[in-house]
Design a protein around this motif. Sequence first.
Motif: not given
Length: 185
Positions: A119-130
């Motif tokens: 959820f951090l990668g998807l919504f906060v950090l906007h990491v492409p390969y979350f």
Amino acid sequence: MLCARGRAYAGAYTETMDGNPNQRIGDVERSQALDKLGLYFADGYLDIEEFDTRTGAAAIARTAGDIDVLFSDLPEQPSTAITPVHDDADKELDLVLQRGKKLQRIDSAIWSVVMVAFFLGLFVLHVPYFWVVFIIGGAASAGARFLLKVDDADEKLFEELHEQEQSEREARLRIAAKRRRELEQ
């Protein structure tokens, strides 16, 4: 006359009564009898109906004879006559249970971290390969199984035993709650 197990369980209070079945008993003796009946129930010697009937009789027992009759037909506890072969199997089973509980805690921690990272990668950090965190989580779970030496058979056995423990606990708690309500009335 009590069988050996009945004497072992009931002996704590009947032996002090000089074998007089008409001697009055108190709350302590009734409570001990209820505890002992719970052990028989947990060992599978009594079904729910028998346990309910006997605990009801123990709760209103007035004499040592009233208690003695509750244990008269029950056999000795199997665990008092354990052979070394059973002892080894019990130790192995305990080891499987310990490893299963450790694995359960580790898996909970791993997948909690994975979900937070997802959820951090998807919504906060906007990491492409979350979504990669799920692969890492699966590898971490597999690694935990490898390190703890838990195979599929052990895991299946642990799950079966855990489910059985939960259902037995639920049944005991329901019976205890019912008994408490009856005693409070």
